[in-house]
Scaffold this motif. Structure first.
Motif, PDB file in Angstrom:
ATOM      1  N   THR A   1      24.379  15.773 -90.388  1.00  0.00           N
ATOM      2  CA  THR A   1      24.590  16.468 -89.113  1.00  0.00           C
ATOM      3  C   THR A   1      23.556  17.587 -89.000  1.00  0.00           C
ATOM      4  O   THR A   1      22.789  17.854 -89.940  1.00  0.00           O
ATOM      5  CB  THR A   1      25.997  17.084 -89.063  1.00  0.00           C
ATOM      6  OG1 THR A   1      26.094  18.064 -90.105  1.00  0.00           O
ATOM      7  CG2 THR A   1      27.072  16.024 -89.249  1.00  0.00           C
ATOM      8  N   SER A   2      23.521  18.255 -87.855  1.00  0.00           N
ATOM      9  CA  SER A   2      22.603  19.385 -87.698  1.00  0.00           C
ATOM     10  C   SER A   2      22.925  20.472 -88.716  1.00  0.00           C
ATOM     11  O   SER A   2      22.030  21.140 -89.247  1.00  0.00           O
ATOM     12  CB  SER A   2      22.688  19.945 -86.272  1.00  0.00           C
ATOM     13  OG  SER A   2      24.014  20.322 -85.949  1.00  0.00           O
ATOM     14  N   GLU A   3      24.230  20.639 -89.015  1.00  0.00           N
ATOM     15  CA  GLU A   3      24.646  21.618 -90.036  1.00  0.00           C
ATOM     16  C   GLU A   3      24.140  21.192 -91.411  1.00  0.00           C
ATOM     17  O   GLU A   3      23.649  22.018 -92.196  1.00  0.00           O
ATOM     18  CB  GLU A   3      26.169  21.741 -90.051  1.00  0.00           C
ATOM     19  CG  GLU A   3      26.723  22.650 -91.147  1.00  0.00           C
ATOM     20  CD  GLU A   3      26.368  24.112 -90.964  1.00  0.00           C
ATOM     21  OE1 GLU A   3      26.549  24.884 -91.931  1.00  0.00           O
ATOM     22  OE2 GLU A   3      25.905  24.481 -89.874  1.00  0.00           O
ATOM     23  N   GLY A   4      24.268  19.901 -91.703  1.00  0.00           N
ATOM     24  CA  GLY A   4      23.782  19.392 -92.985  1.00  0.00           C
ATOM     25  C   GLY A   4      22.285  19.578 -93.133  1.00  0.00           C
ATOM     26  O   GLY A   4      21.792  19.966 -94.204  1.00  0.00           O
ATOM     27  N   LYS A   5      21.538  19.294 -92.059  1.00  0.00           N
ATOM     28  CA  LYS A   5      20.078  19.482 -92.094  1.00  0.00           C
ATOM     29  C   LYS A   5      19.725  20.953 -92.291  1.00  0.00           C
ATOM     30  O   LYS A   5      18.763  21.290 -92.992  1.00  0.00           O
ATOM     31  CB  LYS A   5      19.455  18.950 -90.803  1.00  0.00           C
ATOM     32  CG  LYS A   5      19.450  17.426 -90.686  1.00  0.00           C
ATOM     33  CD  LYS A   5      18.811  16.993 -89.383  1.00  0.00           C
ATOM     34  CE  LYS A   5      18.797  15.473 -89.249  1.00  0.00           C
ATOM     35  NZ  LYS A   5      17.856  14.856 -90.220  1.00  0.00           N
ATOM     36  N   SER A   6      20.492  21.830 -91.669  1.00  0.00           N
ATOM     37  CA  SER A   6      20.237  23.264 -91.796  1.00  0.00           C
ATOM     38  C   SER A   6      20.477  23.732 -93.231  1.00  0.00           C
ATOM     39  O   SER A   6      19.673  24.494 -93.786  1.00  0.00           O
ATOM     40  CB  SER A   6      21.131  24.038 -90.828  1.00  0.00           C
ATOM     41  OG  SER A   6      20.958  25.428 -90.987  1.00  0.00           O
ATOM     42  N   ILE A   7      21.585  23.278 -93.830  1.00  0.00           N
ATOM     43  CA  ILE A   7      21.896  23.639 -95.218  1.00  0.00           C
ATOM     44  C   ILE A   7      20.799  23.138 -96.148  1.00  0.00           C
ATOM     45  O   ILE A   7      20.307  23.862 -97.028  1.00  0.00           O
ATOM     46  CB  ILE A   7      23.256  23.048 -95.643  1.00  0.00           C
ATOM     47  CG1 ILE A   7      24.404  23.714 -94.872  1.00  0.00           C
ATOM     48  CG2 ILE A   7      23.461  23.180 -97.147  1.00  0.00           C
ATOM     49  CD1 ILE A   7      24.629  25.161 -95.225  1.00  0.00           C
ATOM     50  N   LEU A   8      20.385  21.867 -95.963  1.00  0.00           N
ATOM     51  CA  LEU A   8      19.355  21.277 -96.819  1.00  0.00           C
ATOM     52  C   LEU A   8      18.029  22.023 -96.677  1.00  0.00           C
ATOM     53  O   LEU A   8      17.341  22.288 -97.674  1.00  0.00           O
ATOM     54  CB  LEU A   8      19.167  19.796 -96.477  1.00  0.00           C
ATOM     55  CG  LEU A   8      18.117  19.042 -97.304  1.00  0.00           C
ATOM     56  CD1 LEU A   8      18.476  19.068 -98.786  1.00  0.00           C
ATOM     57  CD2 LEU A   8      17.994  17.600 -96.816  1.00  0.00           C
TER      58      LEU A   8
END
Length: 306
Positions: free
Chosen positions: A98-105
């Motif tokens: 998700t966009s959140e997952g991409k941001s965390i990564l």
């Protein structure tokens, strides 16, 4: 000879202890976060692999299936990933960040990059180049033991195997008659007889010496190539080998300055069709074929402009 090996073993172990300490320092920034190294690697692979599945991650990262399931459930609950059922195979679940997952990564990768930057800052340009070259050499020379699947150019004895497995697998999995095997045999032998090494090739994938897949590029004219004989053994499917073989042929076509690549397939091969689509191939032509099996099969032409 034994003394020589003993010395090599001692030096490798000494280097291993040293590099383990270096990795510990590099990974400390990630460990300061709420994610383990394994979890970060999983996020990275989901982001990198097109049509990533849990099976691909399990085999690539060598992680226990139950442990992987728990991590993915936690990621989904935290809003880092979403799951999507494949259109052609409802049993296959595709993972997406998700966009959140991409941001965390992205944040975790930035931390790692900054730490490595600090590590190599004292090096001169020449020292940095030598370091990278040495790492590349270690990776290359040890890769056969670490990753037993290798992709090589075909040899004359591979021709019989390619013909044999096309006959057997298409008959077993799709009910194709011997006429399909005869068709494949004819064109494979023609290819072998007229093989142009400078413009075409068959690549063979081996796992511990066993052939587990193949793919080919055949020259049509100066600007056009045809992708043919793409086959992966059942036990190797869903592990990312298809992507590796596709990347090899696309890179080859670009290197040889082909402007256009096309292939013919059948509508029954759902996973392969999705793979072609992920590399930019577009379905441009469909025609019925009633010569290879009792039910009518739809042949499809897929095209890619490079």
């Amino acid at each position: 000879m034994k003394d020589k090996h003993d010395l090599a073993i001692k030096k490798i172990r000494r280097f291993n202890r040293f590099y383990t300490n270096v990795l510990g320092l590099l990974n400390q920034h990630i460990l300061d976060s709420s994610y383990s190294l394994t979890e970060v690697r999983i996020l990275l692979e989901i982001d990198k692999i097109d049509r990533c599945t849990a099976n691909i991650l399990i085999h690539k990262l060598d992680i226990d299936r139950g442990y992987m399931s728990r991590i993915l459930k936690r990621f989904e609950k935290s809003g880092l990933i979403t799951k999507e059922n494949s259109i052609d195979d409802r049993r296959m679940v595709i993972l997406h960040l998700t966009s959140e997952g991409k941001s965390i990564l992205a944040g975790l990768e930035e931390k790692s990059n900054n730490q490595i930057q600090k590590l190599i800052n004292p090096l001169t340009e020449d020292e940095e180049e030598k370091l990278v070259n040495a790492m590349n050499y270690v990776t290359r020379i040890l890769s056969p033991d670490i990753s037993p699947v290798k992709i090589r150019r075909f040899e004359s004895e591979d021709i019989e195997h390619i013909i044999k497995r096309h006959r057997e697998l298409y008959a077993l999995e799709y009910g194709f008659s011997s006429s399909f095997g005869d068709y494949v045999e004819k064109i494979v032998r023609e290819f072998d007889k007229n093989f142009d090494e400078s413009r075409e090739n068959i690549w063979v994938a081996e796992d511990h010496g066993k052939v587990v897949g193949e793919i080919a590029i055949v020259r049509v004219d100066e600007n056009t190539a045809q992708l043919r004989w793409f086959l992966i053994e059942p036990e190797m499917r869903g592990k990312g080998l298809g992507h590796e073989l596709m990347k090899v042929v696309i890179d080859f076509c670009k290197e040889k300055n082909y402007k256009h690549v096309f292939l013919w397939t059948v509508n029954l091969l759902g996973a392969a069709r999705h793979l072609y689509k992920s590399y930019g191939f577009k379905l441009t032509e469909t025609q019925e074929n009633n010569t290879w099996r009792k039910e009518v099969t739809k042949e499809e032409r897929w095209n890619l402009d490079l």
